[in-house]
Design an enzyme around this catalytic site. Structure first.
Site, PDB file in Angstrom:
ATOM      1  N   THR A 173       5.899   8.731  30.100  1.00  0.00           N
ATOM      2  CA  THR A 173       6.452   8.303  28.811  1.00  0.00           C
ATOM      3  C   THR A 173       6.607   9.513  27.895  1.00  0.00           C
ATOM      4  OG1 THR A 173       5.354   6.195  29.070  1.00  0.00           O
ATOM      5  CG2 THR A 173       6.085   6.751  26.849  1.00  0.00           C
ATOM      6  N   GLY A 203       2.743   1.396  29.722  1.00  0.00           N
ATOM      7  CA  GLY A 203       2.247   2.724  30.100  1.00  0.00           C
ATOM      8  C   GLY A 203       2.654   3.706  29.029  1.00  0.00           C
ATOM      9  N   ALA A 204       2.666   3.212  27.771  1.00  0.00           N
ATOM     10  CA  ALA A 204       3.228   3.999  26.664  1.00  0.00           C
ATOM     11  C   ALA A 204       2.418   5.251  26.348  1.00  0.00           C
ATOM     12  CB  ALA A 204       3.330   3.120  25.418  1.00  0.00           C
ATOM     13  N   ARG A 235      -3.109   0.248  27.190  1.00  0.00           N
ATOM     14  CA  ARG A 235      -4.488  -0.179  26.915  1.00  0.00           C
ATOM     15  C   ARG A 235      -5.085   0.582  25.730  1.00  0.00           C
ATOM     16  NH1 ARG A 235      -5.299  -0.918  33.178  1.00  0.00           N
ATOM     17  NH2 ARG A 235      -4.276   1.086  33.127  1.00  0.00           N
ATOM     18  N   ASP A 287       1.783   9.901  30.959  1.00  0.00           N
ATOM     19  CA  ASP A 287       2.435  11.192  31.132  1.00  0.00           C
ATOM     20  C   ASP A 287       3.968  11.083  31.205  1.00  0.00           C
ATOM     21  OD1 ASP A 287       2.059  13.987  31.916  1.00  0.00           O
ATOM     22  OD2 ASP A 287       2.919  13.333  33.840  1.00  0.00           O
ATOM     23  N   ASP A 345      15.103   5.724  40.650  1.00  0.00           N
ATOM     24  CA  ASP A 345      14.832   6.988  41.349  1.00  0.00           C
ATOM     25  C   ASP A 345      15.557   8.024  40.502  1.00  0.00           C
ATOM     26  OD1 ASP A 345      15.230   9.355  42.847  1.00  0.00           O
ATOM     27  OD2 ASP A 345      14.869   8.258  44.693  1.00  0.00           O
ATOM     28  N   HIS A 346      14.807   8.839  39.771  1.00  0.00           N
ATOM     29  CA  HIS A 346      15.482   9.640  38.755  1.00  0.00           C
ATOM     30  C   HIS A 346      16.452  10.661  39.347  1.00  0.00           C
ATOM     31  CE1 HIS A 346      12.344  12.677  39.522  1.00  0.00           C
ATOM     32  NE2 HIS A 346      13.113  13.548  38.903  1.00  0.00           N
ATOM     33  N   ASP A 379       5.888  10.630  47.992  1.00  0.00           N
ATOM     34  CA  ASP A 379       6.240  11.060  46.635  1.00  0.00           C
ATOM     35  C   ASP A 379       7.703  11.516  46.546  1.00  0.00           C
ATOM     36  OD1 ASP A 379       5.592  11.655  43.928  1.00  0.00           O
ATOM     37  OD2 ASP A 379       5.433  13.784  44.430  1.00  0.00           O
ATOM     38  N   HIS A 394      13.545  10.415  46.805  1.00  0.00           N
ATOM     39  CA  HIS A 394      14.544  11.407  46.394  1.00  0.00           C
ATOM     40  C   HIS A 394      15.327  11.985  47.579  1.00  0.00           C
ATOM     41  CE1 HIS A 394      12.351  10.885  42.798  1.00  0.00           C
ATOM     42  NE2 HIS A 394      11.510  11.885  42.898  1.00  0.00           N
TER      43      HIS A 394
HETATM   44  C1  BG6 Z   1       8.688  13.019  40.943  1.00  0.00           C
HETATM   45  C2  BG6 Z   1       7.470  13.343  41.763  1.00  0.00           C
HETATM   46  O1  BG6 Z   1       9.264  11.820  41.386  1.00  0.00           O
HETATM   47  O2  BG6 Z   1       9.636  14.063  41.076  1.00  0.00           O
HETATM   48  C3  BG6 Z   1       6.883  14.692  41.342  1.00  0.00           C
HETATM   49  O3  BG6 Z   1       6.500  12.323  41.591  1.00  0.00           O
HETATM   50  C4  BG6 Z   1       7.947  15.758  41.387  1.00  0.00           C
HETATM   51  O4  BG6 Z   1       5.801  15.047  42.186  1.00  0.00           O
HETATM   52  C5  BG6 Z   1       9.181  15.325  40.614  1.00  0.00           C
HETATM   53  O5  BG6 Z   1       7.407  16.944  40.810  1.00  0.00           O
HETATM   54  C6  BG6 Z   1      10.319  16.303  40.798  1.00  0.00           C
HETATM   55  O6  BG6 Z   1      11.359  15.961  39.937  1.00  0.00           O
HETATM   56  P1  BG6 Z   1      12.393  17.059  39.436  1.00  0.00           P
HETATM   57  O7  BG6 Z   1      13.394  16.285  38.644  1.00  0.00           O
HETATM   58  O8  BG6 Z   1      11.623  18.058  38.634  1.00  0.00           O
HETATM   59  O9  BG6 Z   1      12.968  17.674  40.674  1.00  0.00           O
END
Ligand code: BG6
Length: 500
Positions: free
Chosen positions: A28, A22-23, A56, A26, A184-185, A242, A247
């Site tokens: 990335t 997926g390089a 791709r 968005d 999960d960032h 989402d 989160h």
């Molecule tokens: C992402 C969601 O996981 O987290 C987005 O897909 C959301 O919709 C984003 O905007 C929010 O992340 P952060 O770090 O800006 O709070």
């Protein structure tokens, strides 16, 4: 200002190749490449490091390096000089993986990347299966002895419990669980990790962290942005999938779980799972009282008028997708029985703020006349995850003067003012962890399942409900149903940074 403790060992990645599927996407561009750039800038990558983009879109190595890397100031980093490749091809085409394998072997020979590979799936979810099968078809799921092959998987991890299990079966048919890093960032954010520091590196909070002191807890993930260019993706996700499924529930688990014996990966994740298991599932009958959804309509000010969700690009003009979700949760265990947990998230709210607010019980008896307390809120501890990262303790204090009036005051800890060190970006921290093989801040398969177990009944209930979806104007704090949800118990939402 605190000085960085000298004894803390600096963490640096081992020799490795990071392969991003997926390089040209968005994520990335916005997150992964800047994270690599920052790791390089902070000398966290060895000279024996390489980056391979797979997508791709047809592109040469130079074009990929130019578009993705040089624009981000990576040109001057010797760690990456000459170590950037691009493989273009279909995700279901075995030839893509054959060429990828050749590229990886040649990088091992040229750059000494030691056969270590971190495969990052940053593609739309439909591509997860073909990529995993493609990697396995080329034997890339197995590392040679002494090396590693790891898989980082972005969310969404399934659309519900059943599809998450299907995805797991596909993943586990080629990769063992210790090779899998579900990202999960939010867990990469310093302030989310600080929930652990606050709770478990101090003794003063633990005694008040339970049902005898806490009246209720509010967890808010509010965004001012709309869905922007992600309408197509968002239409099939919605706020519950989402943000809440991942989160919100991750932050909730860290805030409410029992103290782990140690912060090792299994100790920590075991406690999170136990907490998630203790969340009571709503029945079809009480969902209407426990969960609320909403969709934003046109709103804002004359100068800053924002379109409604249905007018966003890629969105169905009759869409029923929720851009706001709120729930009341109950945790059935000794610590939390009877304490309500209110969680909410939404796009196009008046403020960007993520926080966990513990509101404490009112004193059992107030020896002060009530007319002198008009501006006294309940005591609260607010963990400010973002922005304005920090912690506030809110309490009553005597207003200076001859009469005895009490008003709410607050003590604030701010990351910015206290520490000189900068917080790494969440993705930077997590990429380094994955390169180092530390799964502590990644999601274990049973956690994913527990989280789907909690949100699935609500998503299913909403899918069956054909009444019009409640709406809220852009730049307002969500649908009025959300106020009723919390108001039913006589409580109200904190609206941080907004109208209250
Ligand atoms: C992402 C969601 O996981 O987290 C987005 O897909 C959301 O919709 C984003 O905007 C929010 O992340 P952060 O770090 O800006 O709070």
């Amino acid at each position: 200002m605190d000085k960085a403790p000298q004894l803390i060992q600096e963490r640096s990645a081992p020799p490795a190749t990071l392969v991003i599927f997926g390089a040209s996407g968005d994520l990335t561009r916005r997150k992964l490449i800047p994270a690599v750039a920052s790791l390089a800038r902070h000398h966290r990558l060895p000279r024996e490091f390489a980056l391979v983009g797979v997508a791709r879109t047809a592109m040469s190595d130079e074009q990929f390096a130019d578009s993705a890397i040089n624009g981000r100031g990576l040109r001057d980093h010797p760690q990456l000089d000459g170590g950037i490749r691009y493989v273009s091809g279909g995700y279901d085409d075995p030839d893509t993986y054959k060429r990828l394998a050749e590229t990886l072997d040649s990088l091992d020979a040229e750059r000494g990347t030691a056969g270590n590979r971190l495969f990052y799936l940053s593609t739309p979810a439909e591509a997860f299966e073909p990529v995993i099968n493609g990697l396995a078809g080329a034997g890339l799921n197995h590392a040679r002895p002494g090396s590693f092959a790891r898989l980082v998987i972005e969310k969404p991890y399934g659309r519900d419990l059943a599809t998450a299990r299907e995805l797991d079966a596909i993943v586990h048919s080629s990769f063992d669980e210790p090779q899998v890093f579900r990202i999960d960032h939010y867990l990469g954010k310093d302030t989310v990790q600080n929930v652990l520091a606050l709770r478990f590196a101090n003794s003063i909070f633990q005694p008040i962290w339970d049902r005898s002191w806490v009246d209720h807890v509010q967890i808010t993930v509010a965004e001012t942005l709309g869905v922007g260019t992600r309408g197509g993706f968002y239409e099939s996700a919605g706020a519950m999938r989402d943000i809440v499924q991942n989160h919100v529930l991750q932050v909730l688990a860290l805030a409410l779980m029992e103290p782990p014996a140690s912060f090792d990966a299994e100790g920590l994740r075991n406690e999170k799972v136990k907490l998630l298991q203790a969340i009571r599932l709503p029945t079809d009958r009480d969902i209407a009282d426990l969960a609320v959804r909403g969709q934003y309509t046109r709103g804002g000010t004359r100068d800053d008028l924002m379109p409604g969700y249905r007018d966003e690009p890629g969105v169905d003009p009759l869409s029923r997708t929720e851009t706001y979700a709120a729930m009341r949760l109950n945790v059935d265990n000794w610590r939390w029985a009877g304490v309500p947990f209110y969680v909410r998230t939404g796009k196009r709210l008046p403020a960007r703020v993520t926080e966990v607010a513990l509101q404490f019980q009112r004193p059992p008896h107030l020896p002060i006349p009530t007319d002198q307390l008009t501006e006294l809120d309940a005591d609260a501890l607010i963990l400010r995850i973002q922005p304005d990262e920090g912690i506030s303790l809110r309490f009553g204090a005597k207003v200076p003067g001859h009469s005895f009036r009490v008003r709410t005051a607050s003590m604030d800890f701010s990351y910015d003012k206290t520490f000189r060190e900068e917080s790494p970006e969440a993705y930077e921290r997590l990429l380094l962890d994955a390169l180092l093989g530390d799964p502590t801040l990644f999601i274990r398969t049973d956690e994913v399942e527990q989280c789907w177990r909690i949100v699935d009944p609500i998503i299913e209930h909403w899918a069956k409900d054909h009444s019009p979806i409640p709406t809220y104007e852009a730049a307002s704090w969500g649908p009025t149903d959300a106020d009723r949800l919390i108001g039913r118990s006589g409580r109200k939402w904190r609206n941080p940074g907004g109208d209250a």
